[in-house]
Design a protein around this motif. Structure first.
Motif, short mmCIF file in Angstrom:
data_model
loop_
_atom_site.label_atom_id
_atom_site.label_comp_id
_atom_site.label_asym_id
_atom_site.label_seq_id
_atom_site.Cartn_x
_atom_site.Cartn_y
_atom_site.Cartn_z
N ALA A 53 -10.33 -0.60 14.93
CA ALA A 53 -11.27 -0.54 13.67
C ALA A 53 -10.58 0.69 12.58
O ALA A 53 -10.68 0.47 11.74
CB ALA A 53 -12.67 -0.40 13.97
N GLN A 54 -10.42 1.82 13.63
CA GLN A 54 -10.23 3.05 12.86
C GLN A 54 -8.44 3.00 12.54
O GLN A 54 -8.00 3.30 11.33
CB GLN A 54 -10.16 4.20 13.64
N ARG A 55 -7.54 2.28 13.30
CA ARG A 55 -6.28 2.31 12.90
C ARG A 55 -6.16 1.27 11.55
O ARG A 55 -5.43 1.57 10.71
CB ARG A 55 -5.34 1.83 14.18
N ALA A 56 -6.95 0.28 11.52
CA ALA A 56 -6.90 -0.92 10.69
C ALA A 56 -7.44 -0.13 9.44
O ALA A 56 -6.77 -0.38 8.22
CB ALA A 56 -7.81 -1.96 10.92
N GLU A 57 -8.32 0.73 9.58
CA GLU A 57 -8.91 1.41 8.06
C GLU A 57 -7.84 2.26 7.59
O GLU A 57 -7.76 2.57 6.22
CB GLU A 57 -10.34 2.12 8.34
N ILE A 58 -7.38 3.30 8.38
CA ILE A 58 -6.35 3.99 8.06
C ILE A 58 -5.07 3.49 7.18
O ILE A 58 -4.79 3.73 6.09
CB ILE A 58 -6.04 4.85 9.03
N VAL A 59 -4.64 2.15 7.99
CA VAL A 59 -3.32 1.44 7.32
C VAL A 59 -3.78 1.08 5.92
O VAL A 59 -3.26 1.14 4.97
CB VAL A 59 -3.08 0.52 8.13
N GLY A 60 -5.18 0.48 6.02
CA GLY A 60 -5.53 -0.08 4.77
C GLY A 60 -5.88 0.72 3.73
O GLY A 60 -5.81 0.49 2.44
N ALA A 61 -5.84 2.16 3.86
CA ALA A 61 -6.15 3.05 2.82
C ALA A 61 -4.87 3.52 2.49
O ALA A 61 -4.83 4.33 1.35
CB ALA A 61 -6.98 4.52 3.44
N CYS A 62 -3.72 3.33 3.02
CA CYS A 62 -2.29 3.69 2.48
C CYS A 62 -2.00 3.10 1.16
O CYS A 62 -2.27 1.64 1.13
CB CYS A 62 -1.42 3.36 3.52
N ARG A 63 -1.76 3.76 0.15
CA ARG A 63 -1.41 2.93 -1.05
C ARG A 63 -0.48 1.97 -1.13
O ARG A 63 -0.28 1.08 -2.18
CB ARG A 63 -0.82 4.25 -2.15
N TYR A 64 0.45 1.76 -0.03
CA TYR A 64 1.53 0.88 0.00
C TYR A 64 1.18 -0.38 0.40
O TYR A 64 1.94 -1.26 0.54
CB TYR A 64 2.82 1.49 0.64
N VAL A 65 -0.08 -0.52 0.93
CA VAL A 65 -0.72 -1.49 1.81
C VAL A 65 -1.49 -2.38 0.78
O VAL A 65 -2.37 -1.81 0.44
CB VAL A 65 -1.25 -1.05 2.94
N ASP A 66 -1.34 -3.48 0.94
CA ASP A 66 -2.28 -4.49 0.00
C ASP A 66 -3.18 -5.21 0.86
O ASP A 66 -4.28 -5.73 0.56
CB ASP A 66 -1.50 -5.67 -0.78
N ASN A 67 -2.89 -5.57 2.28
CA ASN A 67 -3.66 -6.47 3.18
C ASN A 67 -3.52 -5.96 4.51
O ASN A 67 -2.37 -5.76 5.16
CB ASN A 67 -3.46 -8.02 2.92
N VAL A 68 -4.51 -6.01 5.18
CA VAL A 68 -4.39 -5.69 6.73
C VAL A 68 -5.11 -7.00 7.39
O VAL A 68 -6.12 -7.42 7.20
CB VAL A 68 -5.05 -4.50 7.13
N LEU A 69 -4.52 -7.31 8.62
CA LEU A 69 -4.64 -8.35 9.41
C LEU A 69 -4.61 -7.71 10.83
O LEU A 69 -3.68 -6.85 11.11
CB LEU A 69 -3.90 -9.64 9.20
#
Ligand code: C2G
Length: 129
Positions: A53-69
């Motif tokens: 859950a934290q790894r997904a939230e961190i990746v989603g917070a990255c400016r380069y990322v539009d969607n996390v699955l």
């Protein structure tokens, strides 16, 4: 515009991850990142420090990322590529050649890894502190 997808654990999010995602985002105009679940990491034989859950939230917070699955298994990539209408699948080149079978669905690229950093080396460094 081109839609990009990539997969990974992204444990202890570090400069290697940032630089990969930045380069991937530059290949198109929408980047989806599939983050390995804790259960899938167990299948990969990969121990993680940070829960999914934290790894997904961190990746989603990255400016380069539009969607996390979530990434649950090795075999979901084809379905993901079709469902998400992906134009480019790309990974770091430690995976070079491994996913060429996806070439009938989309372009497949492997980008150079960032040298001298990995979640594993960060863990070892912290354990030595
Ligand atoms: N990476 C990088 N440079 C580093 C470390 C990692 O470019 N110094 C890249 C990897 O090549 C990968 C992505 O960052 O494309 C995520 O790395 P990991 O979290 O180690 O992902 P991995 O465990 O290889 O999972 O189905 C595919 C797997 O889920 C990939």
């Amino acid at each position: 515009g081109k839609r990009i997808i990539t997969y990974g654990t992204f444990d202890l999010f570090h400069i290697g991850h940032v630089r990969l995602l930045k380069r991937l985002a530059a290949l198109g105009d929408h980047l989806t990142v599939c983050v390995s679940s804790d259960e899938f990491n167990a299948i990969k034989g990969k121990k993680t420090v940070i829960p999914y859950a934290q790894r997904a939230e961190i990746v989603g917070a990255c400016r380069y990322v539009d969607n996390v699955l979530p990434e649950h298994d090795w075999d979901q990539k084809r379905d993901d590529i079709v469902r998400e209408k992906i134009d480019i699948f790309a990974m770091g080149d430690d995976w070079s050649g491994k996913f060429n079978d996806l070439g009938d669905l989309c372009e497949v690229f492997y980008l150079p890894r960032t040298e001298d950093v990995s979640s594993t080396s960060l863990k070892a460094f912290m354990e030595a502190l």
